[in-house]
Design a protein around this motif. Structure first.
Motif, PDB file in Angstrom:
ATOM      1  N   GLY A  74      35.670  35.756  33.119  1.00 20.85           N
ATOM      2  CA  GLY A  74      34.622  36.301  33.980  1.00 20.85           C
ATOM      3  C   GLY A  74      34.891  36.047  35.450  1.00 20.85           C
ATOM      4  N   LEU A  75      33.927  35.430  36.130  1.00 24.47           N
ATOM      5  CA  LEU A  75      34.055  35.160  37.567  1.00 24.47           C
ATOM      6  C   LEU A  75      35.135  34.133  37.873  1.00 24.47           C
ATOM      7  N   ASP A  76      35.534  33.364  36.880  1.00 24.68           N
ATOM      8  CA  ASP A  76      36.569  32.355  37.087  1.00 24.68           C
ATOM      9  C   ASP A  76      37.972  32.892  36.802  1.00 24.68           C
ATOM     10  N   THR A  77      38.089  34.189  36.629  1.00 28.00           N
ATOM     11  CA  THR A  77      39.395  34.809  36.430  1.00 28.00           C
ATOM     12  C   THR A  77      40.265  34.594  37.666  1.00 28.00           C
ATOM     13  N   GLN A  78      41.511  34.187  37.436  1.00 29.36           N
ATOM     14  CA  GLN A  78      42.433  33.953  38.545  1.00 29.36           C
ATOM     15  C   GLN A  78      42.971  35.294  39.071  1.00 29.36           C
ATOM     16  N   VAL A  79      42.922  35.439  40.393  1.00 27.58           N
ATOM     17  CA  VAL A  79      43.456  36.634  41.039  1.00 27.58           C
ATOM     18  C   VAL A  79      44.911  36.368  41.396  1.00 27.58           C
ATOM     19  N   ALA A  80      45.803  37.227  40.940  1.00 27.32           N
ATOM     20  CA  ALA A  80      47.222  37.055  41.237  1.00 27.32           C
ATOM     21  C   ALA A  80      47.473  37.324  42.722  1.00 27.32           C
ATOM     22  N   GLU A  81      48.669  36.987  43.167  1.00 25.00           N
ATOM     23  CA  GLU A  81      49.018  37.175  44.571  1.00 25.00           C
ATOM     24  C   GLU A  81      48.859  38.637  44.972  1.00 25.00           C
ATOM     25  N   GLY A  82      48.063  38.866  46.020  1.00 25.06           N
ATOM     26  CA  GLY A  82      47.817  40.230  46.476  1.00 25.06           C
ATOM     27  C   GLY A  82      46.895  41.020  45.566  1.00 25.06           C
ATOM     28  N   GLY A  83      46.318  40.364  44.547  1.00 24.35           N
ATOM     29  CA  GLY A  83      45.435  41.069  43.626  1.00 24.35           C
ATOM     30  C   GLY A  83      46.171  42.017  42.706  1.00 24.35           C
ATOM     31  N   SER A  84      47.432  41.660  42.382  1.00 23.31           N
ATOM     32  CA  SER A  84      48.262  42.571  41.599  1.00 23.31           C
ATOM     33  C   SER A  84      47.754  42.778  40.179  1.00 23.31           C
ATOM     34  N   ASN A  85      46.850  41.913  39.670  1.00 24.86           N
ATOM     35  CA  ASN A  85      46.311  42.110  38.326  1.00 24.86           C
ATOM     36  C   ASN A  85      45.076  43.014  38.323  1.00 24.86           C
ATOM     37  N   PHE A  86      44.793  43.646  39.465  1.00 23.83           N
ATOM     38  CA  PHE A  86      43.749  44.665  39.560  1.00 23.83           C
ATOM     39  C   PHE A  86      44.342  45.917  40.175  1.00 23.83           C
ATOM     40  N   SER A  87      43.774  47.053  39.832  1.00 21.98           N
ATOM     41  CA  SER A  87      44.251  48.309  40.410  1.00 21.98           C
ATOM     42  C   SER A  87      43.807  48.399  41.877  1.00 21.98           C
ATOM     43  N   ALA A  88      44.396  49.354  42.612  1.00 16.46           N
ATOM     44  CA  ALA A  88      44.051  49.511  44.028  1.00 16.46           C
ATOM     45  C   ALA A  88      42.571  49.834  44.195  1.00 16.46           C
ATOM     46  N   GLY A  89      42.051  50.682  43.327  1.00 13.53           N
ATOM     47  CA  GLY A  89      40.629  51.024  43.400  1.00 13.53           C
ATOM     48  C   GLY A  89      39.733  49.830  43.103  1.00 13.53           C
ATOM     49  N   GLN A  90      40.121  49.031  42.112  1.00 15.96           N
ATOM     50  CA  GLN A  90      39.332  47.845  41.775  1.00 15.96           C
ATOM     51  C   GLN A  90      39.366  46.829  42.916  1.00 15.96           C
ATOM     52  N   ARG A  91      40.512  46.696  43.572  1.00 15.83           N
ATOM     53  CA  ARG A  91      40.597  45.776  44.713  1.00 15.83           C
ATOM     54  C   ARG A  91      39.664  46.220  45.837  1.00 15.83           C
ATOM     55  N   GLN A  92      39.593  47.518  46.054  1.00 20.50           N
ATOM     56  CA  GLN A  92      38.684  48.019  47.089  1.00 20.50           C
ATOM     57  C   GLN A  92      37.226  47.739  46.728  1.00 20.50           C
ATOM     58  N   LEU A  93      36.884  47.899  45.464  1.00 22.73           N
ATOM     59  CA  LEU A  93      35.503  47.642  45.047  1.00 22.73           C
ATOM     60  C   LEU A  93      35.158  46.155  45.160  1.00 22.73           C
ATOM     61  N   ILE A  94      36.121  45.285  44.843  1.00 21.71           N
ATOM     62  CA  ILE A  94      35.878  43.847  45.001  1.00 21.71           C
ATOM     63  C   ILE A  94      35.670  43.510  46.478  1.00 21.71           C
ATOM     64  N   CYS A  95      36.485  44.109  47.347  1.00 24.68           N
ATOM     65  CA  CYS A  95      36.299  43.900  48.794  1.00 24.68           C
ATOM     66  C   CYS A  95      34.964  44.468  49.248  1.00 24.68           C
TER      67      CYS A  95
ATOM     68  N   LYS B  56      30.749  45.372  37.247  1.00 22.64           N
ATOM     69  CA  LYS B  56      30.171  44.333  36.399  1.00 22.64           C
ATOM     70  C   LYS B  56      30.765  44.371  35.000  1.00 22.64           C
ATOM     71  N   ASP B  57      30.870  45.565  34.421  1.00 21.72           N
ATOM     72  CA  ASP B  57      31.391  45.667  33.055  1.00 21.72           C
ATOM     73  C   ASP B  57      32.852  45.244  32.982  1.00 21.72           C
ATOM     74  N   VAL B  58      33.618  45.568  34.033  1.00 28.91           N
ATOM     75  CA  VAL B  58      35.046  45.213  34.040  1.00 28.91           C
ATOM     76  C   VAL B  58      35.211  43.697  34.078  1.00 28.91           C
ATOM     77  N   ILE B  59      34.467  43.031  34.963  1.00 21.87           N
ATOM     78  CA  ILE B  59      34.593  41.575  35.105  1.00 21.87           C
ATOM     79  C   ILE B  59      34.005  40.872  33.887  1.00 21.87           C
ATOM     80  N   ALA B  60      32.913  41.403  33.349  1.00 21.71           N
ATOM     81  CA  ALA B  60      32.301  40.786  32.176  1.00 21.71           C
ATOM     82  C   ALA B  60      33.234  40.863  30.968  1.00 21.71           C
ATOM     83  N   GLY B  61      34.097  41.861  30.943  1.00 22.12           N
ATOM     84  CA  GLY B  61      35.033  42.005  29.832  1.00 22.12           C
ATOM     85  C   GLY B  61      36.229  41.079  29.914  1.00 22.12           C
ATOM     86  N   LEU B  62      36.402  40.386  31.044  1.00 24.13           N
ATOM     87  CA  LEU B  62      37.509  39.436  31.178  1.00 24.13           C
ATOM     88  C   LEU B  62      37.149  38.117  30.512  1.00 24.13           C
ATOM     89  N   PRO B  63      38.094  37.426  29.888  1.00 23.79           N
ATOM     90  CA  PRO B  63      37.778  36.175  29.162  1.00 23.79           C
ATOM     91  C   PRO B  63      37.115  35.112  30.048  1.00 23.79           C
TER      92      PRO B  63
END
Length: 305
Positions: A278-299, A269-276
């Motif tokens: 928020g929930l409308d943040t665009q995810v790059a191809e393959g989720g490359s703008n998130f770390s591997a651990g963050q991608r797992q938590l989103i999944c 929650k804190d990570v996404i809330a800190g993005l300009p």
């Protein structure tokens, strides 16, 4: 990997040779057809000259010769277009075959079908009863007479060597492989692309998978897959907004509070809330703008939703 570079290189060269042979034959056939079209056009033009030499005036003969030359060019073009059309009809036939004759998954068994309640699965109990299956006809069994009973809420670890069948359990759970022979789709020959019948002398897949004591083969396939979730070792995020990746089905379009609640559960929650955005943040191809651990938590959050 596995030092198979030479094998793949040989396979590529073989396929390239097969394509080149067919391409050369096609071009030579096209030239041969064009040659015959030119010969016929020349005969027609010669006939016009011979007939018109004594029966036409000079002006009319000139017009006739010009028209016969135009006919010759049009004839060659018609033959070339016909050859091209015939060669491309093969591609059309293959597309039509794959768009109409591909084996389709059967939704559920017609014998005593079950429509589970809305809250299914409630406890999450999973039972495998003598599950035996192979991936396709002609291959050995990957699971044979596997039975176990997992109580709801248990945390289970499955251990084994590579190829022991750990991931294959999920194939049966998600009905990627059907255990009921009547639900199994036909196979496609990899060389010809046509449907092939399963070997009737082979022992078919068998067994049952139950979730909360309901046989999943009798439940609609889409309902089964909506009711369970998997978080792979390599998490998959899709190009789009973070909101879309969490709620692909659009179930919570007007309820952001539920999305934030789940993000809080997975400690994102804190990570996404800190993005300009928020929930409308665009995810790059393959989720490359998130770390591997963050991608797992989103999944993980997507699985909870």
């Amino acid at each position: 990997a596995y030092h198979l570079e030479n094998e793949w290189q040989k396979k590529f060269e073989k396929l390239n040779d097969l394509w080149s042979v067919r391409f050369v034959i096609f071009n030579e056939g096209k030239k041969w057809a064009t040659l015959w079209a030119s010969i016929i056009s020349s005969i027609v033009m010669a006939g016009v000259v011979v007939i018109g030499w004594n029966s036409m005036s000079a002006s009319k003969l000139a017009v006739a010769i010009t028209a016969s030359l135009t006919f010759a060019n049009i004839g060659v073009q018609i033959v070339q277009m016909q050859v091209d059309m015939q060669s491309r009809m093969t591609s059309y036939d293959r597309i039509r075959f794959y768009s109409t004759n591909l084996p389709q998954e059967v939704k559920r068994s017609n014998i005593n079908p079950i429509d589970p309640p809305e809250d299914w699965p409630n406890s999450g109990r999973i039972q495998f009863n003598n599950v035996t299956f192979r991936y396709r006809s002609g291959l050995p069994y990957v699971l044979k007479d596997v039975s176990f009973d997992l109580k709801g809420g248990e945390k289970i670890g499955v251990c084994g060597r590579t190829g022991a069948g750990k991931s294959s359990l999920l194939f049966a759970l998600f009905r990627l492989i059907e255990l009921d022979p009547k639900l199994q789709p036909k196979m496609i020959d990899l060389d010809t692309g046509f449907l092939v019948e399963n070997d009737q002398t082979e022992e078919p897949n068998k067994g049952r998978v139950l979730i909360d004591e309901i046989d999943i083969s009798k439940v609609d396939l889409s309902r089964v897959r909506r009711s369970i979730a998997i978080i792979p070792q390599d998490p998959t995020l899709f190009t789009g907004t973070l909101r879309y990746n969490l709620d692909i089905g659009g179930k919570y379009l007007n309820d952001d509070s539920r999305l934030w609640e789940v993000l809080d559960m997975v400690e994102m929650k804190d990570v996404i809330a800190g993005l300009p955005l928020g929930l409308d943040t665009q995810v790059a191809e393959g989720g490359s703008n998130f770390s591997a651990g963050q991608r797992q938590l989103i999944c993980f959050g997507r699985a909870i939703l």
